[in-house]
Scaffold this motif. Sequence first.
Motif, PDB file in Angstrom:
ATOM      1  N   ASP A   1      -2.499   0.624  10.391  1.00  0.00           N
ATOM      2  CA  ASP A   1      -2.932   0.636   8.984  1.00  0.00           C
ATOM      3  C   ASP A   1      -4.400   0.250   8.849  1.00  0.00           C
ATOM      4  OD1 ASP A   1      -0.432   1.412   8.173  1.00  0.00           O
ATOM      5  OD2 ASP A   1       0.200  -0.568   7.454  1.00  0.00           O
TER       6      ASP A   1
ATOM      7  N   ARG B   1      -3.357  -4.236  -0.738  1.00  0.00           N
ATOM      8  CA  ARG B   1      -3.280  -3.057   0.121  1.00  0.00           C
ATOM      9  C   ARG B   1      -3.681  -1.792  -0.641  1.00  0.00           C
ATOM     10  NH1 ARG B   1      -0.162  -1.917   4.831  1.00  0.00           N
ATOM     11  NH2 ARG B   1       0.956  -3.894   4.624  1.00  0.00           N
ATOM     12  N   LYS B   2      -3.308  -1.722  -1.905  1.00  0.00           N
ATOM     13  CA  LYS B   2      -3.595  -0.530  -2.714  1.00  0.00           C
ATOM     14  C   LYS B   2      -5.078  -0.347  -2.997  1.00  0.00           C
ATOM     15  CE  LYS B   2      -2.611  -3.026  -7.057  1.00  0.00           C
ATOM     16  NZ  LYS B   2      -2.072  -4.263  -6.418  1.00  0.00           N
TER      17      LYS B   2
ATOM     18  N   LYS C   1     -10.000   6.453   6.221  1.00  0.00           N
ATOM     19  CA  LYS C   1     -10.050   7.019   4.870  1.00  0.00           C
ATOM     20  C   LYS C   1     -11.335   6.620   4.152  1.00  0.00           C
ATOM     21  CE  LYS C   1      -5.021   7.106   4.248  1.00  0.00           C
ATOM     22  NZ  LYS C   1      -3.857   6.457   3.558  1.00  0.00           N
TER      23      LYS C   1
ATOM     24  N   GLY D   1      -7.438  -0.302  -0.737  1.00  0.00           N
ATOM     25  CA  GLY D   1      -8.114   0.072   0.498  1.00  0.00           C
ATOM     26  C   GLY D   1      -9.192   1.124   0.312  1.00  0.00           C
ATOM     27  N   GLU D   2      -9.010   2.027  -0.650  1.00  0.00           N
ATOM     28  CA  GLU D   2     -10.006   3.078  -0.863  1.00  0.00           C
ATOM     29  C   GLU D   2     -11.298   2.500  -1.430  1.00  0.00           C
ATOM     30  OE1 GLU D   2     -10.483   7.360  -3.230  1.00  0.00           O
ATOM     31  OE2 GLU D   2      -8.499   6.427  -2.993  1.00  0.00           O
TER      32      GLU D   2
ATOM     33  N   PRO E   1     -12.546  -0.751   1.649  1.00  0.00           N
ATOM     34  CA  PRO E   1     -11.978  -0.486   2.980  1.00  0.00           C
ATOM     35  C   PRO E   1     -12.221  -1.590   4.006  1.00  0.00           C
ATOM     36  CG  PRO E   1     -13.884   0.927   2.564  1.00  0.00           C
ATOM     37  CD  PRO E   1     -13.536   0.271   1.270  1.00  0.00           C
TER      38      PRO E   1
ATOM     39  N   VAL F   1     -10.050  -4.893   3.094  1.00  0.00           N
ATOM     40  CA  VAL F   1      -8.624  -4.629   3.313  1.00  0.00           C
ATOM     41  C   VAL F   1      -8.334  -4.459   4.800  1.00  0.00           C
ATOM     42  CG1 VAL F   1      -6.728  -3.012   2.887  1.00  0.00           C
ATOM     43  CG2 VAL F   1      -8.230  -3.687   1.009  1.00  0.00           C
ATOM     44  N   SER F   2      -9.235  -3.808   5.531  1.00  0.00           N
ATOM     45  CA  SER F   2      -9.029  -3.665   6.976  1.00  0.00           C
ATOM     46  C   SER F   2      -9.105  -5.027   7.666  1.00  0.00           C
ATOM     47  CB  SER F   2     -10.054  -2.705   7.578  1.00  0.00           C
ATOM     48  OG  SER F   2     -11.364  -3.243   7.564  1.00  0.00           O
TER      49      SER F   2
ATOM     50  N   ASP G   1      -6.370   3.276   9.847  1.00  0.00           N
ATOM     51  CA  ASP G   1      -6.270   4.328   8.833  1.00  0.00           C
ATOM     52  C   ASP G   1      -7.062   3.986   7.569  1.00  0.00           C
ATOM     53  OD1 ASP G   1      -4.683   5.782  10.529  1.00  0.00           O
ATOM     54  OD2 ASP G   1      -2.794   5.227   9.567  1.00  0.00           O
ATOM     55  N   THR G   2      -7.110   2.709   7.211  1.00  0.00           N
ATOM     56  CA  THR G   2      -7.881   2.283   6.036  1.00  0.00           C
ATOM     57  C   THR G   2      -9.362   2.585   6.239  1.00  0.00           C
ATOM     58  OG1 THR G   2      -6.297   0.534   5.487  1.00  0.00           O
ATOM     59  CG2 THR G   2      -8.522   0.301   4.615  1.00  0.00           C
TER      60      THR G   2
END
Length: 241
Positions: A121, A85-86, A128, A88-89, A92, A95-96, A124-125
């Motif tokens: 989530d 999860r960490k 971002k 995601g940046e 993206p 993780v999505s 939002d991922t």
Amino acid sequence: MRRAVLPLAAMAAACALAVPAQAQDIVVTGKSLKQTEADLKACLARKCSPDEDIKATLAHAENLFVSGDYKNSRAALKDSLGRNRKHGEAYPVPVSDLLRANSRIAEQMGEAKDFQLSVLDMRDTLKKGFGENDFRTLVAQIEVGDSRAKLGFPDDAERIYKDVEAKALAAGQPRVASFARLRLALQWRAKFDASPNTYNYEQLEKRLVQLIDQPLAQSSDFVLAAEVLRAKADRKAGSAA
């Protein structure tokens, strides 16, 4: 967006009708549950990258789900979320995808809160990673609308679809706008099915006219879907058209 394959499917069907069938071998490829489990373990053992981890997780979780082992399918996704999860940046999309898979299994298992939070989530991922008006973010927001409808909040869903439609049009994303319009029509179809005396056919037809008679660019598959929706509504309304 998976809807893009629809015209290709139609072409394939047309070719199949045009050419006489010939006997041929059919080769089915895939990995067994044992193999996807081994692949995931090997990936983790060599400390593979987050995207590789997620790819192996999704393959194994899908196999578990198909085999009926929902509990361990969800556990595999949860474990991977704990690891990734960490990231995601940096990753993206993977993780999505992981969050989307978790939301769908949570929905199947009746875990409403996890379903709702995972969809948010996921959105939002992507937001971002790519910004508010990227097509991936806008489609994810439609999925948020879908989740609100499934959880019993159709008015929230309708508001979200309308908002996505406006943003997609402003951002030059006609396919996303058409997708949102189709979702709005489906919402009205559900209301019409539940209470045809309150939500009459004419109200549904107004939504379908926009999709069918005033189509946006690159949206022929959504026009086809709307035509099918109109045919089903006609049948329910007693029309043979």
